[in-house]
Design an enzyme around this catalytic site. Structure first.
Site, short mmCIF file in Angstrom:
data_model
loop_
_atom_site.label_atom_id
_atom_site.label_comp_id
_atom_site.label_asym_id
_atom_site.label_seq_id
_atom_site.Cartn_x
_atom_site.Cartn_y
_atom_site.Cartn_z
N THR A 78 3.05 -17.24 7.08
CA THR A 78 4.47 -17.60 7.21
C THR A 78 5.13 -16.60 8.15
O THR A 78 5.89 -15.73 7.71
CB THR A 78 5.18 -17.59 5.84
OG1 THR A 78 4.94 -16.32 5.21
CG2 THR A 78 4.68 -18.68 4.94
N GLU A 126 0.17 -13.42 -3.61
CA GLU A 126 -1.01 -12.58 -3.46
C GLU A 126 -0.59 -11.13 -3.21
O GLU A 126 0.37 -10.88 -2.50
CB GLU A 126 -1.83 -13.10 -2.26
CG GLU A 126 -3.11 -12.37 -2.01
CD GLU A 126 -3.99 -12.29 -3.25
OE1 GLU A 126 -4.39 -13.33 -3.77
OE2 GLU A 126 -4.28 -11.15 -3.70
N LEU A 128 -3.14 -8.64 -2.48
CA LEU A 128 -4.25 -7.87 -1.90
C LEU A 128 -3.78 -7.10 -0.67
O LEU A 128 -2.83 -7.49 0.01
CB LEU A 128 -5.42 -8.78 -1.53
CG LEU A 128 -5.30 -9.84 -0.43
CD1 LEU A 128 -5.40 -9.27 0.97
CD2 LEU A 128 -6.40 -10.88 -0.61
N ARG A 129 -4.46 -5.99 -0.44
CA ARG A 129 -4.17 -5.18 0.75
C ARG A 129 -5.30 -5.33 1.74
O ARG A 129 -6.47 -5.37 1.33
CB ARG A 129 -4.08 -3.68 0.39
CG ARG A 129 -2.94 -3.30 -0.50
CD ARG A 129 -3.24 -2.00 -1.21
NE ARG A 129 -4.43 -2.10 -2.04
CZ ARG A 129 -5.04 -1.08 -2.63
NH1 ARG A 129 -4.59 0.14 -2.45
NH2 ARG A 129 -6.11 -1.27 -3.39
N LEU A 223 3.20 7.57 -0.95
CA LEU A 223 4.03 8.74 -0.64
C LEU A 223 3.45 9.51 0.54
O LEU A 223 3.73 10.69 0.71
CB LEU A 223 4.12 9.65 -1.87
CG LEU A 223 4.93 9.09 -3.05
CD1 LEU A 223 4.86 10.02 -4.25
CD2 LEU A 223 6.39 8.86 -2.66
N CYS A 233 2.94 -7.67 6.85
CA CYS A 233 3.64 -7.99 5.59
C CYS A 233 4.90 -7.16 5.35
O CYS A 233 6.00 -7.71 5.26
CB CYS A 233 2.67 -7.82 4.43
SG CYS A 233 1.15 -8.72 4.71
C1 UGA Z 1 0.90 -4.97 1.74
C2 UGA Z 1 0.97 -4.77 0.22
O1 UGA Z 1 0.54 -3.45 -0.10
C3 UGA Z 1 0.08 -5.78 -0.52
O2 UGA Z 1 0.21 -5.63 -1.91
C4 UGA Z 1 0.51 -7.19 -0.10
O3 UGA Z 1 -0.34 -8.17 -0.68
C5 UGA Z 1 0.42 -7.33 1.42
O4 UGA Z 1 1.25 -6.32 2.04
C6 UGA Z 1 0.91 -8.69 1.78
O5 UGA Z 1 2.09 -8.98 1.59
O6 UGA Z 1 0.07 -9.54 2.15
P1 UGA Z 1 -0.93 -4.33 3.62
O7 UGA Z 1 0.07 -4.84 4.62
O8 UGA Z 1 -2.35 -4.77 3.72
O9 UGA Z 1 -0.46 -4.73 2.13
O10 UGA Z 1 -0.94 -2.76 3.74
P2 UGA Z 1 -0.39 -1.52 2.89
O11 UGA Z 1 -1.54 -0.82 2.28
O12 UGA Z 1 0.73 -1.93 2.00
O13 UGA Z 1 0.19 -0.60 4.06
C7 UGA Z 1 1.29 -1.04 4.83
C8 UGA Z 1 1.72 0.01 5.81
O14 UGA Z 1 2.28 1.13 5.13
C9 UGA Z 1 0.58 0.60 6.67
O15 UGA Z 1 1.03 0.69 8.00
C10 UGA Z 1 0.33 1.96 6.09
O16 UGA Z 1 -0.16 2.89 7.03
C11 UGA Z 1 1.73 2.34 5.63
N1 UGA Z 1 1.74 3.35 4.54
C12 UGA Z 1 1.19 3.06 3.34
C13 UGA Z 1 2.34 4.58 4.76
O17 UGA Z 1 2.86 4.85 5.86
N2 UGA Z 1 2.36 5.50 3.74
C14 UGA Z 1 1.82 5.24 2.54
O18 UGA Z 1 1.88 6.12 1.65
C15 UGA Z 1 1.22 3.99 2.32
#
Ligand code: UGA
Length: 385
Positions: A78, A126, A128-129, A223, A233
């Site tokens: 989407t 969903e 999942l990451r 954090l 996302c």
């Molecule tokens: C995110 C959510 O975590 C999932 O639960 C969700 O299912 C998904 O979006 C979605 O909507 O489909 P994702 O985009 O795979 O998952 O990645 P994240 O692990 O959430 O990380 C997102 C961004 O935040 C990355 O760029 C990561 O580097 C950044 N991040 C994450 C930080 O800068 N600091 C952190 O402590 C954690």
């Protein structure tokens, strides 16, 4: 159960493979015929740990067309929260008994879809990451399901047997997805603001994050200060709600500004040779959507830099070197933008020896700053002085 999964992106493909592994009869459908052909031959359309292996062993089938089924699960993308594709899938499946929406959709979408479907519409967002998608699907922290009947509950209970399920109504279920992603984004922007503040007051963000995270009410995850969140996302979901939530408007602005911080630290780089290490928006994925690297590379290019890149997986026209060491050869600056494990174990002295200059910019706070300085680098990171 006979399941049709529509959309073979991260959510659809991985859910489909996991349901098939559980013993369900799964057909994964995608309008992209080339992708379907590849999947039939066991070729992974994107990099995700464990995906290749699962594709080799799966009983799931792949097709451009749906078949008769008990349950149709909608997993199409989407972009910009445009749910048109979801409505199209609903129209093509209007006679199905259960239509489950996994795609992230604006609140109220499932209720509108209920007018199209003869059977029941269920919202099952969903969580999942990317990078740990298979593990997250097999062992989710929670399953959220918006249902309107006992039969709907029963379908979800059969699909997610043995897992923690929270049942609610359709709108609340859809909103839980947005609330979750925007909470995570808020945590990241807040910790990034604290990182910037650490630089002003002479504190260490690594320690601040650790200390704050020891409080179970806050939690230790999300954090990590750095260059800000990317991916398909978090940025999309924050943008979708920022008009209605003052706090999310600030979260968005902080994230955009955070990308610039690293460049502000570097100053004028005209004519300099810069190695960019790490391109994907996070480790263990090849995904470049909303990756800070794409923004930084554009800025560096317009600033007159000579750029070379390396990433273990991302497909990018500048990602042509075979190792971080080769990429750094003759460079004035190395810039780390993704915290791949491969980078954490680099021999910093060896890296420094390849370079002409001595600047290491660590936009993800990967390295111990004392070790980086010992290796002969002028070391710049975020939130540590
Ligand atoms: C995110 C959510 O975590 C999932 O639960 C969700 O299912 C998904 O979006 C979605 O909507 O489909 P994702 O985009 O795979 O998952 O990645 P994240 O692990 O959430 O990380 C997102 C961004 O935040 C990355 O760029 C990561 O580097 C950044 N991040 C994450 C930080 O800068 N600091 C952190 O402590 C954690």
């Amino acid at each position: 159960m006979k399941i049709n999964i529509v959309g073979t992106g991260y959510v659809g493909l991985i859910s489909g493979l996991c349901f098939a592994e559980q013993g369900h009869d799964v057909l994964c459908i995608d309008s992209d015929a080339e992708k379907i052909e590849k999947l039939k031959h066991g070729d992974a359309p994107f990099f995700e740990p464990g995906l290749k292996e699962m594709l080799k062993e799966t009983n799931a089938k792949f097709s451009v067309k749906g078949d008769e089924c008990d349950v149709a699960i909608c997993c199409v993308g989407t972009p910009d929260d445009d749910a048109k594709a979801v409505f199209d899938v609903a129209k093509a499946n209007k006679d199905v008994k259960f239509f489950i929406v996994k795609s992230t959709v604006p609140v109220g979408t499932c209720k509108k879809i209920a007018a199209i479907i003869t059977g029941e519409v269920i919202s099952c967002p969903e969580f999942l990451r990317q990078g740990s998608a298979i593990e997250d699907t097999k062992k989710p922290h929670r399953i959220i399901a918006g249902v309107e009947s006992e039969k709907g509950k029963d379908v979800i209970s059969r699909l997610y047997e043995g897992r923690k399920i929270f049942f609610t109504d359709l709108n609340s279920s859809e909103l839980i997805k947005y609330a979750s992603n925007t909470f995570l984004a808020t945590k990241i922007s807040l910790i990034n603001e604290f990182a910037n503040y650490c630089e002003q007051v002479g504190a260490n963000i690594k320690d601040v994050s650790k200390g704050v995270g020891l409080d179970p009410r806050i939690g230790e995850h999300f954090l990590e200060a750095g260059i800000g969140y990317g991916g398909s996302c978090l940025p999309k979901d924050v943008k979708a709600l920022k008009g209605d939530f003052k706090i999310l408007s600030a979260v968005h602005d902080v994230n955009e500004a955070q990308r610039l911080k690293i460049l502000e630290k570097l100053g004028d780089l005209k004519g300099k040779k810069v190695a960019v290490l790490g391109l994907s928006f996070k480790p263990n994925t090849d995904d470049l959507r909303e990756a800070p690297s794409t923004f930084i590379i554009e800025k560096l290019k317009t600033g007159g830099c000579d750029i070379r890149c390396y990433d273990p997986q991302a497909k990018h026209e500048l990602n042509v070197y075979e190792s971080p060491y080769k990429t750094a050869q003759g460079c004035d600056v190395v810039l780390f933008l993704t915290e791949w494990d491969e980078f954490k174990n680099l021999d910093l002295k060896k890296l420094r020896a390849q370079m002409k200059g001595d600047t290491l910019v660590d936009a993800r706070n990967i390295f111990d700053y004392l070790k980086a300085r010992e290796a002969g680098f002028t070391y710049l990171s975020l939130g540590r002085v």
